[in-house]
Motif scaffolding. Structure first.
Motif, short mmCIF file in Angstrom:
data_model
loop_
_atom_site.label_atom_id
_atom_site.label_comp_id
_atom_site.label_asym_id
_atom_site.label_seq_id
_atom_site.Cartn_x
_atom_site.Cartn_y
_atom_site.Cartn_z
N ARG A 176 36.37 39.96 44.63
CA ARG A 176 36.58 41.23 43.97
C ARG A 176 35.58 42.38 44.53
O ARG A 176 36.11 43.56 44.79
CB ARG A 176 36.72 41.11 42.47
CG ARG A 176 38.12 40.47 41.91
CD ARG A 176 37.68 40.12 40.42
NE ARG A 176 37.74 41.43 39.46
CZ ARG A 176 37.50 41.57 38.39
NH1 ARG A 176 37.02 40.46 37.68
NH2 ARG A 176 37.60 42.57 37.90
N ASN A 179 36.44 43.31 48.00
CA ASN A 179 37.57 44.35 48.34
C ASN A 179 37.25 45.60 47.75
O ASN A 179 37.57 46.81 48.37
CB ASN A 179 38.62 43.54 47.34
CG ASN A 179 39.26 42.35 48.15
OD1 ASN A 179 39.02 42.22 49.60
ND2 ASN A 179 39.70 41.50 47.45
N SER A 180 36.46 45.64 46.56
CA SER A 180 36.12 46.93 46.24
C SER A 180 35.19 47.69 47.08
O SER A 180 35.26 49.03 47.09
CB SER A 180 35.48 46.96 44.81
OG SER A 180 34.29 46.23 44.87
N GLU A 183 36.83 49.41 50.23
CA GLU A 183 37.54 50.56 49.76
C GLU A 183 36.68 51.81 50.29
O GLU A 183 37.25 52.94 50.49
CB GLU A 183 38.09 50.55 48.54
CG GLU A 183 39.16 49.68 48.14
CD GLU A 183 39.52 49.69 46.56
OE1 GLU A 183 38.83 50.68 46.00
OE2 GLU A 183 40.16 48.86 46.30
N ASP A 242 31.06 49.54 37.52
CA ASP A 242 32.08 50.21 37.26
C ASP A 242 32.77 49.89 35.95
O ASP A 242 32.58 48.84 35.14
CB ASP A 242 33.00 50.11 38.54
CG ASP A 242 33.49 48.73 38.58
OD1 ASP A 242 33.69 47.92 37.47
OD2 ASP A 242 34.18 48.38 39.69
#
Length: 379
Positions: A176, A179-180, A183, A242
């Protein structure tokens, strides 16, 4: 009781002990041969973004030690679920040999050196066969014996804590955050192509390693292999949390600027090393800024010079995107204490306008340093 029966019982007991001991030895042997799992990696635009089990293991040992007290900015103060899991799972091992070994290597073994050393280690807790330890790493670790002892104690920590199970159980979390972070890498431009074109040089690989437990900041180690290839790294810490309770590793502009900075170390630092005598002929320039530089962990003229050059370069990169942003970046570097950065910034324009003469930044390096002569005259 029949004597033969008693003797038989004794022999049976001895046989059971021998078999049990043999099984335990076999288990120990298997455990001693333990290997770490592969790095979890995803790629975009030539940048590999990963969570590396070697550095993840190290960071857990660091957070359990007195490292956060000695270097409070290097371990995150943020609160998030994964950090809680680490503390809940590993806290009972605060007296482990690995913790004591690490603490015994401080304070020199700190900042970029611990994660940098892990990149020299293979998954079997030995120095990789395709690399050689650098003198810088060996010196900061106070010798190869300390390095071997640390590797062995990390192996024992991995076994004693079942670190592999913990890492595998959290693989979804690692994916996770990878993948963040992917971006943040722009699809419409390629940082790596831009850097290679500017420097006129290529490297083997470009790797961003995410370390959830590290504080806001980054390190830029590089690994030279015996095949004359260079792997370059940007080891990133957490800058915030976040809304999904995941560590963040920067916004778009922050991430881009950070990669330009950290990856640039792997181009510039080796050039300074090759030109050691020339670089250190300007060492007296360190005197007026020594206190300021050392407060930022730039403890000698070589690292100070590299930081000046790289901050001049990243200001140039910003300037080419937007002149005003570049000037602001330059002013910020000057305010931070990099008093020679503007001269280097201006000199780099000569490099940019004469690429037919200077095909690589290494070709231009002696000319770049000549711009510092004006400060030598003042001293």
């Amino acid at each position: 009781m029949n004597r033969n029966f008693v003797v038989s019982l004794i022999l049976l007991f001895i046989l059971i002990v021998i078999i049990a001991t043999g099984c335990n030895q076999a288990k120990t042997s298997i455990a001693r041969d333990i290997s770490l799992m592969e790095t979890i990696t995803e790629s975009k635009n030539s940048i590999n973004v990963s969570v590396d089990p070697r550095i993840e293991l190290l960071s857990i040992v660091q957070i359990l030690s007195n490292y956060p007290e000695k270097f409070p900015t290097l371990i995150t103060k943020e609160k998030f679920d994964y950090k809680d899991k680490v503390m809940d799972y590993f806290s009972e091992f605060k007296e482990h040999k690995a913790i004591k070994t690490l603490e015994g290597m401080m304070p020199d073994f700190s900042y970029d050196v611990p994660p940098g050393l892990m990149l020299f280690m293979d998954k079997n807790f030995n120095v990789r066969e395709d690399v050689e330890l650098t003198e810088y790493i060996i010196e900061r670790a106070d010798g190869k014996n300390n390095i071997n002892e640390l590797f062995e104690s990390l192996k024992e920590f991995c076994i004693d804590t079942n670190f592999i199970d913990f890492f595998n159980d959290n693989s979804n979390y690692y994916n996770r955050i990878i993948n963040s972070t992917l971006e943040l890498i722009p699809s419409d431009c390629n940082i790596i192509e831009d850097l290679e074109e500017y420097y006129g040089m290529k490297q083997k690989s470009y790797n961003v390693v995410l370390v959830s437990l590290y504080g806001n900041g980054a390190f830029g180690p590089n690994i030279d292999t015996k095949e004359d290839d260079t792997e370059i790294y940007s080891v990133l810490g957490c800058i915030g949390i976040d809304m999904m309770d995941l560590p963040m590793f920067g916004g778009w502009s922050f991430f881009t600027g950070l990669q330009q900075h950290e990856f640039s170390h792997s181009f510039i630092n080796p050039i300074t090393d090759k030109n050691y005598n020339l670089a250190y002929s300007y060492e007296e320039l360190f005197i007026p800024i020594k206190g300021k530089m050392r407060s930022m962990a730039y403890t000698n003229w070589g690292t100070c010079l590299n930081e000046h050059i790289i901050r001049a370069l990243t200001s140039r990169f910003a300037y080419h995107e937007d002149n005003l942003d570049g000037i602001r970046a330059l002013e910020m570097e000057k305010e931070t204490g990099f008093i020679y950065v503007e001269t280097l910034f201006n000199k780099l324009e000569e490099y940019e306008n004469n690429r037919d003469k200077y095909s690589t930044i290494e070709d231009f390096y002696p000319e770049l340093l000549k711009s510092l002569d004006e400060f030598m005259d003042k001293n």
